[in-house]
Structure formats: structure tokens, C-alpha cells
Motif scaffolding. Structure first.
Motif, PDB file in Angstrom:
ATOM      1  N   MET A   1      48.235  55.275   1.589  1.00  0.00           N
ATOM      2  CA  MET A   1      48.661  53.975   1.088  1.00  0.00           C
ATOM      3  C   MET A   1      49.657  54.176  -0.040  1.00  0.00           C
ATOM      4  O   MET A   1      49.519  55.051  -0.870  1.00  0.00           O
ATOM      5  CB  MET A   1      47.446  53.184   0.604  1.00  0.00           C
ATOM      6  N   GLU A   2      50.643  53.324  -0.068  1.00  0.00           N
ATOM      7  CA  GLU A   2      51.654  53.407  -1.108  1.00  0.00           C
ATOM      8  C   GLU A   2      51.069  52.946  -2.441  1.00  0.00           C
ATOM      9  O   GLU A   2      50.215  52.074  -2.492  1.00  0.00           O
ATOM     10  CB  GLU A   2      52.836  52.512  -0.748  1.00  0.00           C
ATOM     11  N   ASP A   3      51.560  53.529  -3.513  1.00  0.00           N
ATOM     12  CA  ASP A   3      51.110  53.104  -4.834  1.00  0.00           C
ATOM     13  C   ASP A   3      51.725  51.764  -5.176  1.00  0.00           C
ATOM     14  O   ASP A   3      52.874  51.485  -4.836  1.00  0.00           O
ATOM     15  CB  ASP A   3      51.519  54.126  -5.895  1.00  0.00           C
ATOM     16  N   LEU A   4      50.959  50.951  -5.854  1.00  0.00           N
ATOM     17  CA  LEU A   4      51.450  49.661  -6.318  1.00  0.00           C
ATOM     18  C   LEU A   4      51.868  49.797  -7.771  1.00  0.00           C
ATOM     19  O   LEU A   4      51.187  50.424  -8.569  1.00  0.00           O
ATOM     20  CB  LEU A   4      50.361  48.598  -6.190  1.00  0.00           C
ATOM     21  N   GLU A   5      52.985  49.188  -8.088  1.00  0.00           N
ATOM     22  CA  GLU A   5      53.480  49.212  -9.463  1.00  0.00           C
ATOM     23  C   GLU A   5      52.722  48.162 -10.275  1.00  0.00           C
ATOM     24  O   GLU A   5      52.652  46.998  -9.885  1.00  0.00           O
ATOM     25  CB  GLU A   5      54.974  48.907  -9.464  1.00  0.00           C
ATOM     26  N   ILE A   6      52.134  48.580 -11.384  1.00  0.00           N
ATOM     27  CA  ILE A   6      51.348  47.672 -12.228  1.00  0.00           C
ATOM     28  C   ILE A   6      52.223  47.151 -13.364  1.00  0.00           C
ATOM     29  O   ILE A   6      52.933  47.907 -14.016  1.00  0.00           O
ATOM     30  CB  ILE A   6      50.117  48.383 -12.817  1.00  0.00           C
ATOM     31  N   HIS A   7      52.163  45.847 -13.564  1.00  0.00           N
ATOM     32  CA  HIS A   7      52.868  45.197 -14.666  1.00  0.00           C
ATOM     33  C   HIS A   7      51.826  44.520 -15.552  1.00  0.00           C
ATOM     34  O   HIS A   7      50.782  44.104 -15.075  1.00  0.00           O
ATOM     35  CB  HIS A   7      53.849  44.147 -14.144  1.00  0.00           C
ATOM     36  N   GLN A   8      52.146  44.386 -16.808  1.00  0.00           N
ATOM     37  CA  GLN A   8      51.223  43.710 -17.718  1.00  0.00           C
ATOM     38  C   GLN A   8      52.002  42.761 -18.604  1.00  0.00           C
ATOM     39  O   GLN A   8      53.024  43.112 -19.180  1.00  0.00           O
ATOM     40  CB  GLN A   8      50.465  44.715 -18.579  1.00  0.00           C
ATOM     41  N   GLU A   9      51.510  41.546 -18.700  1.00  0.00           N
ATOM     42  CA  GLU A   9      52.033  40.511 -19.593  1.00  0.00           C
ATOM     43  C   GLU A   9      50.868  40.021 -20.419  1.00  0.00           C
ATOM     44  O   GLU A   9      49.933  39.446 -19.876  1.00  0.00           O
ATOM     45  CB  GLU A   9      52.641  39.349 -18.800  1.00  0.00           C
ATOM     46  N   GLU A  10      50.898  40.320 -21.694  1.00  0.00           N
ATOM     47  CA  GLU A  10      49.791  40.000 -22.594  1.00  0.00           C
ATOM     48  C   GLU A  10      48.496  40.568 -22.018  1.00  0.00           C
ATOM     49  O   GLU A  10      48.394  41.760 -21.807  1.00  0.00           O
ATOM     50  CB  GLU A  10      49.750  38.509 -22.881  1.00  0.00           C
ATOM     51  N   ASP A  11      47.524  39.718 -21.702  1.00  0.00           N
ATOM     52  CA  ASP A  11      46.233  40.206 -21.196  1.00  0.00           C
ATOM     53  C   ASP A  11      46.154  40.238 -19.674  1.00  0.00           C
ATOM     54  O   ASP A  11      45.118  40.610 -19.122  1.00  0.00           O
ATOM     55  CB  ASP A  11      45.088  39.330 -21.730  1.00  0.00           C
ATOM     56  N   ALA A  12      47.213  39.827 -19.000  1.00  0.00           N
ATOM     57  CA  ALA A  12      47.191  39.766 -17.535  1.00  0.00           C
ATOM     58  C   ALA A  12      47.891  40.977 -16.927  1.00  0.00           C
ATOM     59  O   ALA A  12      49.009  41.307 -17.296  1.00  0.00           O
ATOM     60  CB  ALA A  12      47.873  38.488 -17.065  1.00  0.00           C
ATOM     61  N   LYS A  13      47.203  41.628 -15.999  1.00  0.00           N
ATOM     62  CA  LYS A  13      47.796  42.724 -15.240  1.00  0.00           C
ATOM     63  C   LYS A  13      48.009  42.243 -13.809  1.00  0.00           C
ATOM     64  O   LYS A  13      47.180  41.516 -13.262  1.00  0.00           O
ATOM     65  CB  LYS A  13      46.864  43.936 -15.211  1.00  0.00           C
TER      66      LYS A  13
END
Length: 54
Positions: free
Chosen positions: A1-13
Motif C-alpha cells: 500500500m502506498e504511504d499517505l501524506e499526513i497534514h496537520q492544522e492545529e489539532d486536526a490531522k
């Protein structure tokens, strides 16, 4: 499975999908008859678009 890019904005990922991953998501969701009939076939149009870009 391909890796997913994680983003974070304040407390939300959240994860950012690639076009190939979106295609797989929409192909799977389109198999759900309720979704296919009640969202004006938007998934099908997205699938068609993503396949054309592949």
C-alpha cells in the motif's frame, strides 16, 4: 500500500490522497447502490476524470 501524506492544522490531522488513491476510493464507493443512485452520479464523473488523467 502506498504511504499517505499526513497534514496537520492545529489539532486536526488528515491525509492527502494521490489521484490514484482517490480513483480507488471512488471506484469502491460507486459500487454502493445507494450512493450511486443518490449523488447524481458525481462519483462516476470523478472516476472518468481521474482515469483520463492517468
Amino acid at each position: 500500500m502506498e504511504d499517505l501524506e499526513i497534514h496537520q492544522e492545529e489539532d486536526a490531522k488528515f491525509y492527502l490522497l494521490t489521484p490514484k488513491q482517490y480513483l480507488r476510493v471512488y471506484e469502491a464507493s460507486y459500487k454502493d447502490s445507494y450512493r450511486a443512485e443518490n449523488n447524481n452520479h458525481k462519483d462516476f464523473r470523478k472516476i472518468k476524470y481521474l482515469k483520463a488523467k492517468s
